[in-house]
Every structure is written in C-alpha cells, then in structure tokens.
Design an enzyme around this catalytic site. Structure first.
Site, PDB file in Angstrom:
ATOM      1  N   GLN A 189     -98.440 -22.795 -66.797  1.00  0.00           N
ATOM      2  CA  GLN A 189     -98.302 -22.445 -67.813  1.00  0.00           C
ATOM      3  C   GLN A 189     -97.383 -21.757 -68.057  1.00  0.00           C
ATOM      4  O   GLN A 189     -96.804 -20.743 -68.443  1.00  0.00           O
ATOM      5  CB  GLN A 189     -99.712 -21.959 -66.787  1.00  0.00           C
ATOM      6  N   ARG A 224     -95.053  -6.639 -59.627  1.00  0.00           N
ATOM      7  CA  ARG A 224     -95.799  -7.579 -58.511  1.00  0.00           C
ATOM      8  C   ARG A 224     -94.289  -6.626 -57.178  1.00  0.00           C
ATOM      9  O   ARG A 224     -94.917  -6.808 -55.689  1.00  0.00           O
ATOM     10  CB  ARG A 224     -94.483  -8.542 -58.754  1.00  0.00           C
ATOM     11  N   ASP A 248    -108.024 -19.210 -58.524  1.00  0.00           N
ATOM     12  CA  ASP A 248    -107.738 -19.373 -59.493  1.00  0.00           C
ATOM     13  C   ASP A 248    -108.267 -20.619 -59.801  1.00  0.00           C
ATOM     14  O   ASP A 248    -107.882 -21.473 -59.169  1.00  0.00           O
ATOM     15  CB  ASP A 248    -105.623 -20.016 -59.919  1.00  0.00           C
ATOM     16  N   ALA A 261    -113.164 -17.082 -61.300  1.00  0.00           N
ATOM     17  CA  ALA A 261    -112.360 -16.064 -60.632  1.00  0.00           C
ATOM     18  C   ALA A 261    -114.366 -14.820 -60.777  1.00  0.00           C
ATOM     19  O   ALA A 261    -114.748 -14.640 -59.957  1.00  0.00           O
ATOM     20  CB  ALA A 261    -112.167 -15.240 -62.178  1.00  0.00           C
ATOM     21  N   ASP A 270    -105.396 -10.494 -63.049  1.00  0.00           N
ATOM     22  CA  ASP A 270    -104.484 -10.029 -64.123  1.00  0.00           C
ATOM     23  C   ASP A 270    -104.979 -11.806 -64.899  1.00  0.00           C
ATOM     24  O   ASP A 270    -104.383 -12.505 -64.556  1.00  0.00           O
ATOM     25  CB  ASP A 270    -102.672 -10.925 -63.057  1.00  0.00           C
ATOM     26  N   CYS A 328    -103.316  -8.428 -70.924  1.00  0.00           N
ATOM     27  CA  CYS A 328    -102.380  -9.375 -71.509  1.00  0.00           C
ATOM     28  C   CYS A 328    -102.834  -9.821 -73.216  1.00  0.00           C
ATOM     29  O   CYS A 328    -102.306 -10.597 -73.543  1.00  0.00           O
ATOM     30  CB  CYS A 328    -101.653 -10.510 -70.973  1.00  0.00           C
TER      31      CYS A 328
HETATM   32  N1  SAH Z   1    -100.845 -13.143 -61.885  1.00  0.00           N
HETATM   33  C1  SAH Z   1    -100.532 -14.214 -62.628  1.00  0.00           C
HETATM   34  C2  SAH Z   1    -100.282 -14.718 -64.098  1.00  0.00           C
HETATM   35  C3  SAH Z   1    -101.630 -14.824 -64.308  1.00  0.00           C
HETATM   36  S1  SAH Z   1    -102.346 -16.143 -65.584  1.00  0.00           S
HETATM   37  C4  SAH Z   1     -98.728 -14.471 -62.150  1.00  0.00           C
HETATM   38  O1  SAH Z   1     -98.228 -13.090 -61.675  1.00  0.00           O
HETATM   39  O2  SAH Z   1     -97.935 -15.273 -62.053  1.00  0.00           O
HETATM   40  C5  SAH Z   1    -103.852 -15.781 -65.523  1.00  0.00           C
HETATM   41  C6  SAH Z   1    -104.224 -16.924 -65.069  1.00  0.00           C
HETATM   42  O3  SAH Z   1    -105.895 -17.340 -64.973  1.00  0.00           O
HETATM   43  C7  SAH Z   1    -103.875 -18.687 -64.882  1.00  0.00           C
HETATM   44  O4  SAH Z   1    -102.998 -18.628 -63.903  1.00  0.00           O
HETATM   45  C8  SAH Z   1    -105.489 -19.625 -65.699  1.00  0.00           C
HETATM   46  O5  SAH Z   1    -105.406 -20.730 -64.968  1.00  0.00           O
HETATM   47  C9  SAH Z   1    -106.529 -18.199 -64.383  1.00  0.00           C
HETATM   48  N2  SAH Z   1    -107.844 -18.872 -64.710  1.00  0.00           N
HETATM   49  C10 SAH Z   1    -108.087 -18.359 -66.305  1.00  0.00           C
HETATM   50  N3  SAH Z   1    -109.304 -18.551 -66.765  1.00  0.00           N
HETATM   51  C11 SAH Z   1    -110.505 -18.164 -65.131  1.00  0.00           C
HETATM   52  C12 SAH Z   1    -111.233 -18.515 -64.987  1.00  0.00           C
HETATM   53  N4  SAH Z   1    -112.118 -18.583 -65.527  1.00  0.00           N
HETATM   54  N5  SAH Z   1    -111.091 -18.075 -62.919  1.00  0.00           N
HETATM   55  C13 SAH Z   1    -110.323 -17.968 -62.613  1.00  0.00           C
HETATM   56  N6  SAH Z   1    -109.157 -18.297 -63.011  1.00  0.00           N
HETATM   57  C14 SAH Z   1    -108.590 -17.982 -64.585  1.00  0.00           C
END
Ligand code: SAH
Length: 433
Positions: free
Chosen positions: A237, A249, A287, A317, A337, A377
């Site tokens: 992504q 982190r 995820d 989620a 996140d 974000c």
């Molecule tokens: N925390 C991560 C970045 C998160 S980006 C890091 O530090 O690398 C946001 C993520 O949310 C993406 O991977 C996307 O696949 C996921 N996402 C989007 N909608 C979602 C949903 N409804 N349920 C679960 N995951 C979801």
C-alpha cells in the site's frame, strides 16, 4: 475574533493610548511578474492566502479561469492589480487550480528543481540519510515546497509519487534531480507508486506501478530500530511502508514489555513487530488485507519471533473488535491506526462516526491500567476534532481516560505551518486506570 468598533476595547485589554490609533495595513509594492509566463489573475481581495504562504489556489479565487493551458503549466500568479505573488503549476482540470512552486519571480526549470530537492534533503537528519538501509521520506509534497511530489527512500531505492499535474509535468526533471542528489548516498533505483485517487482528483490518468530507473527489486530490506522489514514497494500500500509512524512504533516498543497487545489496522505489522521486539507477552494483529497479513506472518518468522506470541487475522476491524468484546477479551496496549476515513472535507461527519465507533470498541477492550494509541490520518479531521471524538468515545464507554501524550509523524514528515492540510497524522496516547 471579530473586532469591535474603532476604539472599543475589552476591559483589561493590553495597550495604552497608542492602541487607539487607527490600524494601518501596510501595502507592500509587489514586483512585476516575469515576462513570457502566462498570468493567473486572482479576484480582488483573494491574495491573502497566497501571501500567507498557503500553496493552493482554488478555482473560486481567480478572476477568470485560464484557457488553453496544459495541465501543470507554469503560471505567474498576480493580484487584481497585476502585482506578482507566486510561480505556480496550473491545472484547469482540478478544483485546486494552482499549486505554488515559488514566491519569487523566477524560472521553474531543471535548475530550480535541483535546488528544491537539495533544500528538501537539507531538512533531513544527516545521520539517518547516511545509513545504507535508511528508510525515510525525502520529499513530503507541499510541506517540502514540491506540491504533489512524494519521495520515500528505502535503502538503495527511491519510491516516487507524482500526484499533481505540476509534478507530473516535471516528472523527468524531478526524477533526475532526486537521483543525482541521492547517488552519493548509494541510491541506484527508482520505482513509481503514484496515488490513483489523488491523480483522479487532478484529472490525471492512473499511473501503474513501474520501474523508473535502474532495476528496482519488488521488495527492499530496511532497518527500523534494528528490526529488518522487507518493504513491498511494487505490491504494497502507498509507497510500501508507513514511514510516518516510526516514532510511535518506537514508543509502542518501549511500553510493550509483558503486555497483551492488539494492533488494529496493522498492515504488514510495523506496530506488531515493534511490540514483539519490546517483549510483548502476545500480539493480536488485525487487517482486512490478506496480502498484508501474509507479509506480517512471513516477516515475523524471519525475525525469529516465536509464533505462539503472534495471532494475525484477516478481518474487518469493526467486526473483529465486536467479536473480541463478545468473547470478553482484554488487552493492555491497543493500537488503532485506521486508513484515512475522511478523504475530503465533505466526508468528515461520516468519518467522525467511524472514528468514534472504533475508539469506543477499543476502549471497551482495555484492561485496567491499559493504554490506547489511537490515530487519525485524515487531513480534513483537525487535531481538536479528533480529540473531541475520542473524548466522546471515552464518555460513552463510561471511562475516565487520560491523555498521556500527543503523537505525530516522524521528523522526515515536516508540516508547513502555512498549510494546515499537511498536518494529517495525529495520534493520542491515552491511559485508563
Ligand atoms: N499501522 C500500519 C499502517 C496502517 S494503514 C503500519 O504502521 O504499518 C491502514 C490499514 O488499514 C491498511 O493496511 C488497510 O488494509 C487496513 N484496513 C482498511 N480498512 C480496514 C477495515 N475495515 N478493517 C481492517 N483493516 C482495514
């Protein structure tokens, strides 16, 4: 604040007799625009935002929409009297009609892009820049003076996004300036991962992920705090990794010792692996992307993380959090996140509901003494609004929740103060008793 009639003062307001003098607005004489460049003339009174350093000019701010200009063409922005304000890239296909390159009447050519890239690099931490497995953002679009251009460096590879008509038009100059400036650091390859949604808003065709220079590998190993991550630059992504969350982190890692951790919206597990490296007792990672979870599991295996400590699930989620709640699960540390719930200002109300929902669900899963790292974000959701949303969730959960720290992007994601839209990532570290 609205000012009262001349001379009226709030009781106790500062200022002696001199403050009763009429306020005089200084009008600075503006230079003439450079010759031979098309002009973009603002409507009377619309120069304030450009003057204050905002890089965007909306279509409603101009006297007349320009005709016959190619997307991304350089224009000189002038006020209603013809005084020079800025050099900008004009895009008649976008609501953001122009994006400012420079506030000096200068030529926007290859040399200019070389200087702009050099300025962006000079803003980065030299020690981080020098590391061969460095992973950092080199150009952060508007906030680095290069609207629409994102450049992340993963070791010997640059990953670029050309997300505005101006950046698109000058892609060759930008690429060559970046490669030239980073060759001494060991950079050899470049790959394109432009953002389809942002390009659509600019009326630009989608740009497929593709090599731009050298022979970039589909994934590149980087080092973050001694953890090696394989960044999927071709298939992941965004540009492959969420560099902006580096500091948070590290914070999770330092608090994870002995904790039951829940990492929601985990992507390839940046927070999960940090928590495991920080000796978390157990990490549950969620995820919606199967590819991201696959990578997390592979990464955990490579890092030598004991499998029983990691439970990685492909799930929505909202559904997974409800299931955890129904099972009576509890966690000591939760990371939320989510993706950008509000891509535009119009979607803020719906996004606010989603943020509240997910925060409420998470707060209900916190064990006594637990901590919540919660993020937004969405550039369109202000820090103030986000805090109110989380406070609303805390009230609904019936919990006294304390704000321990405000969290933001790592230092290679600067925010131009005159461009609040660039202040997209806000986080709150909250604690319950
Ligand atoms: N925390 C991560 C970045 C998160 S980006 C890091 O530090 O690398 C946001 C993520 O949310 C993406 O991977 C996307 O696949 C996921 N996402 C989007 N909608 C979602 C949903 N409804 N349920 C679960 N995951 C979801």
């Amino acid at each position: 604040m609205k000012r009262g009639p001349a001379g009226a003062r709030r009781p106790g307001a500062r200022g002696g007799p001199s403050s009763r003098r009429p306020r005089v607005r200084t009008v600075r004489a503006r230079p003439a625009p450079p010759a031979g460049v098309p002009l973009l003339e603002l409507a009377p009174g619309r120069e304030r935002s450009v003057e204050h350093g905002h890089p965007w000019i909306f279509d409603g701010a101009v006297r007349e929409s320009p005709r016959g200009l190619e997307p991304g063409a350089t224009v000189a922005v002038v006020d209603a009297e013809g005084g020079f304000l800025a050099m900008a890239a004009c895009n008649p296909a976008s609501r953001i009609l122009a994006r400012v390159w420079s506030r000096k009447p200068e030529s926007i050519d290859e040399r200019w892009f070389e200087r702009a890239v050099a300025r962006a690099l000079a803003r980065r931490d030299p020690a981080r820049l020098a590391s061969p497995r460095a992973a950092l953002r080199l150009v952060h679009a508007e906030s680095d003076g290069l609207p629409g251009l994102v450049c992340d460096r993963y070791g010997d590879t640059l990953v670029l996004q050309f997300n505005s008509a101006g950046a698109e038009r000058h892609r060759e100059s930008l690429l060559s300036a970046l490669l030239q400036a980073t060759a001494p650091l060991g950079v050899r390859h470049a790959f394109e991962r432009s953002d389809e949604d942002m390009r659509r808003l600019e009326g630009l065709p989608a740009a497929e992920p593709a090599p731009l220079a050298g022979q970039p590998a589909p994934q590149v190993a980087i080092d973050e705090q001694g953890l090696v991550f394989d960044v999927p630059i071709a298939a992941g992504q965004k540009t492959g990794f969420f560099l902006d969350q580096r500091d948070s982190r590290a914070r999770v890692r330092s608090l994870a010792q002995g904790s039951r951790v829940l990492d929601v919206f985990c992507y390839t597990g940046g927070f999960s692996l940090a928590a495991l490296a920080g000796h978390a007792a157990r990490v549950t990672a969620i995820d919606a992307s199967a590819a991201a979870i696959e990578r997390l599991v592979a990464q955990a295996a490579r890092t030598g993380v004991a499998a029983p400590r990691l439970d990685a699930q492909v799930a929505d989620a909202f559904v997974a959090l409800r299931e955890l709640r129904n099972r009576g699960a509890q966690f000591d540390l939760i990371v939320l996140d989510p993706p950008k719930f509000a891509p535009t200002a119009a979607t803020v109300p719906a996004a606010a509901r989603a943020y509240k929902d997910v925060n409420l669900l998470a707060l209900k899963l916190l064990a006594p003494g637990g901590r919540l790292f919660t993020f937004s974000c969405s550039g369109a959701v202000s820090a103030d609004l986000f805090q109110k949303i989380v406070a609303g969730a805390a009230a609904d959960a019936g919990l006294p929740v304390r704000l321990v720290a405000r969290l933001g992007p790592a230092e290679d994601h600067p925010v131009l103060l005159s461009f609040p839209e660039g202040d997209y990532l806000k986080g709150l570290l909250c604690a319950v008793d």
